[in-house]
Motif scaffolding. Structure first.
Motif, PDB file in Angstrom:
ATOM      1  N   UNK A 186       0.828  -1.201   0.000  1.00 54.31           N
ATOM      2  CA  UNK A 186       0.000   0.000   0.000  1.00 54.31           C
ATOM      3  C   UNK A 186       0.866   1.256   0.000  1.00 54.31           C
ATOM      4  N   UNK A 187       1.924   1.239   0.801  1.00 59.71           N
ATOM      5  CA  UNK A 187       2.846   2.383   0.836  1.00 59.71           C
ATOM      6  C   UNK A 187       3.501   2.562  -0.534  1.00 59.71           C
ATOM      7  N   UNK A 202       1.676   8.924  -6.498  1.00 60.10           N
ATOM      8  CA  UNK A 202       2.081  10.323  -6.342  1.00 60.10           C
ATOM      9  C   UNK A 202       3.169  10.686  -7.350  1.00 60.10           C
ATOM     10  N   UNK A 203       4.064   9.741  -7.642  1.00 61.25           N
ATOM     11  CA  UNK A 203       5.083   9.958  -8.663  1.00 61.25           C
ATOM     12  C   UNK A 203       4.439  10.148 -10.037  1.00 61.25           C
ATOM     13  N   UNK A 204       3.439   9.326 -10.354  1.00 64.45           N
ATOM     14  CA  UNK A 204       2.725   9.461 -11.631  1.00 64.45           C
ATOM     15  C   UNK A 204       2.018  10.812 -11.714  1.00 64.45           C
ATOM     16  N   UNK A 205       1.438  11.243 -10.603  1.00 65.13           N
ATOM     17  CA  UNK A 205       0.779  12.555 -10.574  1.00 65.13           C
ATOM     18  C   UNK A 205       1.789  13.669 -10.813  1.00 65.13           C
ATOM     19  N   UNK A 239      -7.156  12.378  -8.594  1.00 62.35           N
ATOM     20  CA  UNK A 239      -8.141  11.590  -7.840  1.00 62.35           C
ATOM     21  C   UNK A 239      -7.571  10.234  -7.472  1.00 62.35           C
ATOM     22  N   UNK A 240      -6.902   9.600  -8.405  1.00 62.59           N
ATOM     23  CA  UNK A 240      -6.298   8.280  -8.198  1.00 62.59           C
ATOM     24  C   UNK A 240      -5.241   8.332  -7.102  1.00 62.59           C
ATOM     25  N   UNK A 241      -4.405   9.363  -7.138  1.00 62.10           N
ATOM     26  CA  UNK A 241      -3.335   9.507  -6.145  1.00 62.10           C
ATOM     27  C   UNK A 241      -3.890   9.806  -4.767  1.00 62.10           C
ATOM     28  N   UNK A 263      -3.633   7.896  -1.137  1.00 64.19           N
ATOM     29  CA  UNK A 263      -3.102   8.609   0.019  1.00 64.19           C
ATOM     30  C   UNK A 263      -4.100   8.596   1.176  1.00 64.19           C
ATOM     31  N   UNK A 264      -5.368   8.766   0.869  1.00 69.35           N
ATOM     32  CA  UNK A 264      -6.403   8.710   1.907  1.00 69.35           C
ATOM     33  C   UNK A 264      -6.466   7.320   2.536  1.00 69.35           C
ATOM     34  N   UNK A 265      -6.351   6.284   1.708  1.00 73.23           N
ATOM     35  CA  UNK A 265      -6.353   4.915   2.235  1.00 73.23           C
ATOM     36  C   UNK A 265      -5.149   4.688   3.134  1.00 73.23           C
ATOM     37  N   UNK A 266      -3.993   5.183   2.732  1.00 69.15           N
ATOM     38  CA  UNK A 266      -2.791   5.022   3.542  1.00 69.15           C
ATOM     39  C   UNK A 266      -2.915   5.752   4.872  1.00 69.15           C
ATOM     40  N   UNK A 267      -3.407   6.972   4.838  1.00 71.57           N
ATOM     41  CA  UNK A 267      -3.587   7.731   6.084  1.00 71.57           C
ATOM     42  C   UNK A 267      -4.590   7.039   6.998  1.00 71.57           C
ATOM     43  N   UNK A 268      -5.660   6.508   6.417  1.00 63.74           N
ATOM     44  CA  UNK A 268      -6.666   5.796   7.213  1.00 63.74           C
ATOM     45  C   UNK A 268      -6.061   4.563   7.883  1.00 63.74           C
ATOM     46  N   UNK A 269      -5.291   3.780   7.124  1.00 69.08           N
ATOM     47  CA  UNK A 269      -4.669   2.575   7.680  1.00 69.08           C
ATOM     48  C   UNK A 269      -3.685   2.937   8.789  1.00 69.08           C
TER      49      UNK A 269
END
Length: 93
Positions: free
Chosen positions: A31-32, A39-42, A69-71, A75-81
């Motif tokens: 996930x990380x 974020x790199x792609x963005x 939106x994809x990035x 990031x939201x999923x990572x922060x939530x976890x």
């Protein structure tokens, strides 16, 4: 840097034994890594907007909106976890 510090803390602290022993623990580094790649792609997509021909600006803006939106969903999923992991009660031995 923050991601590696977080993963190191998980690997060393006895409080996180329950996570290290979980079957899904291997998914956390994935996930990380996924978040960092998105974020790199963005960043690459955003930088490429400088070189886009004005005739293709609508397509480039749509692609950048998708990448954003994809990035941020990753990031939201990572922060939530991470928030849920840090909210675990102390490990009782």
């Amino acid at each position: 840097m923050t991601a590696s510090t977080f993963l190191t803390a998980i690997l060393q602290d006895s409080r996180f034994d329950i996570i290290r022993n979980a079957k899904s623990f291997k998914e956390l580094p994935e996930l990380v890594a996924s978040t960092l790649w998105r974020l790199f792609a963005l960043m690459g997509g955003g930088l490429s907007l400088v070189f886009v021909d004005p005739a293709f600006s609508r397509f480039a803006e749509a692609a950048t909106g998708f990448l954003t939106t994809w990035s941020f969903s990753a990031l939201a999923a990572l922060v939530w976890v991470v928030t849920k992991i840090y909210a675990l009660p102390p490990h009782k031995s």
